[in-house]
Design an enzyme around this catalytic site. Structure first.
Site, mmCIF file in Angstrom:
data_model
loop_
_atom_site.group_PDB
_atom_site.id
_atom_site.type_symbol
_atom_site.label_atom_id
_atom_site.label_comp_id
_atom_site.label_asym_id
_atom_site.label_seq_id
_atom_site.Cartn_x
_atom_site.Cartn_y
_atom_site.Cartn_z
ATOM 1 N N SER A 140 0.847 -1.195 0.000
ATOM 2 C CA SER A 140 0.000 0.000 0.000
ATOM 3 C C SER A 140 0.878 1.240 0.000
ATOM 4 O O SER A 140 1.972 1.241 0.576
ATOM 5 C CB SER A 140 -0.895 0.013 1.244
ATOM 6 O OG SER A 140 -1.544 1.263 1.386
ATOM 7 N N TYR A 153 -2.522 -1.082 9.976
ATOM 8 C CA TYR A 153 -2.534 -1.500 8.573
ATOM 9 C C TYR A 153 -1.224 -1.106 7.885
ATOM 10 O O TYR A 153 -0.591 -1.927 7.198
ATOM 11 C CB TYR A 153 -3.720 -0.869 7.862
ATOM 12 C CG TYR A 153 -3.790 -1.160 6.388
ATOM 13 C CD1 TYR A 153 -4.257 -2.388 5.922
ATOM 14 C CD2 TYR A 153 -3.413 -0.195 5.448
ATOM 15 C CE1 TYR A 153 -4.333 -2.653 4.561
ATOM 16 C CE2 TYR A 153 -3.493 -0.454 4.085
ATOM 17 C CZ TYR A 153 -3.949 -1.683 3.655
ATOM 18 O OH TYR A 153 -4.025 -1.943 2.300
#
Length: 248
Positions: A140, A153
């Site tokens: 990400s 995350y």
């Protein structure tokens, strides 16, 4: 001989787009997902490709073992093959919360899916990867830039990128390339489809992006197919961000 690609989280979002993109490039696709949904298989077949579905929960080591056996049996039956040429570790989970609301369960679940899952699945499949195979771990852009309530995350994706580099070094003698793709904001059903469904969120994020829009699943899928192609055969251990220049 048909080249084989296994994609996790292939039933929706980036995984579905990637499975379709690889099929268009002539790969036989093993579409792995927690549901074992065959809808993606039908979509690939309707488009002229070939695919099988496999059920896997990457957070469950026993499920990984069962899925490996099932995938290998399916590959043998469908394509008379015994090796995998591309592995895309796409399955992931995002549990977002500010510091005061993070629970131990959030941390354990996030790292079980986003880090331990790709590690154990890669471990299980390495004996069955072809010489010169390619592994792509989906990270990400949040491993680079910060955003409120994304600490767990983002940390899991940074860990995945470090794992990517380590595996690239370890598997290099077999000619196996290991890279990570880091998508930016992309309109999928991830995290309840918030980015896909919220015009306000897409507008705000588009204003933070050099190319002036959020990503489409095909933007990421096409980058993955490019990365596993022979044109990038000399690329390994890299983090390639595909974000349209978000938060530059």
């Amino acid at each position: 001989m048909t080249r084989i690609a296994l994609v996790t989280g292939a039933n929706r979002g980036l995984g579905r787009a990637t499975a379709l993109a690889l099929a268009r490039q002539g790969f036989g696709v093993v579409a792995a997902s927690r549901s074992g949904d065959s809808d993606i298989v039908h979509a690939i077949v309707d488009a002229g490709g070939e695919a099988i579905a496999v059920r896997v929960d990457v957070a469950d080591p026993a499920s990984i073992d069962a899925a490996t056996a099932s995938a290998l049996a399916g590959i043998d039956e469908k394509w008379n093959a015994d090796t995998i040429d591309v592995l895309v570790n796409n399955a992931g989970v995002g549990l977002f919360a500010p510091l005061g609301a993070i629970t131990a369960e959030d941390v354990d679940t996030t790292f079980a899916v986003n880090v331990r899952g790709p590690l154990l699945l890669t471990q299980a499949l390495v004996p069955h990867l072809s010489q010169g195979a390619s592994i792509v771990n989906v990270s990400s852009s949040l491993s680079r830039h910060v955003s409120p309530a994304t600490s767990v995350y983002a940390a899991s994706k940074k860990a995945l990128e470090t794992l990517t580099r380590s595996l690239a070094l370890e598997l290099g003698p077999r000619g196996i390339r290991v890279n990570s793709i880091a998508p930016g904001p992309t309109a999928t059903d991830f995290n309840g489809g918030a980015m896909r469904d919220s015009v306000a969120m897409r507008t705000a994020l588009s204003e933070q992006t050099a190319l002036g829009r959020v990503g489409d699943p095909d933007d990421i899928a096409d980058a993955i197919t490019a990365l596993v192609s022979s044109e990038l055969r000399w690329t390994t251990g890299e983090r390639i961000e595909v974000s349209g220049g978000v938060s530059m």
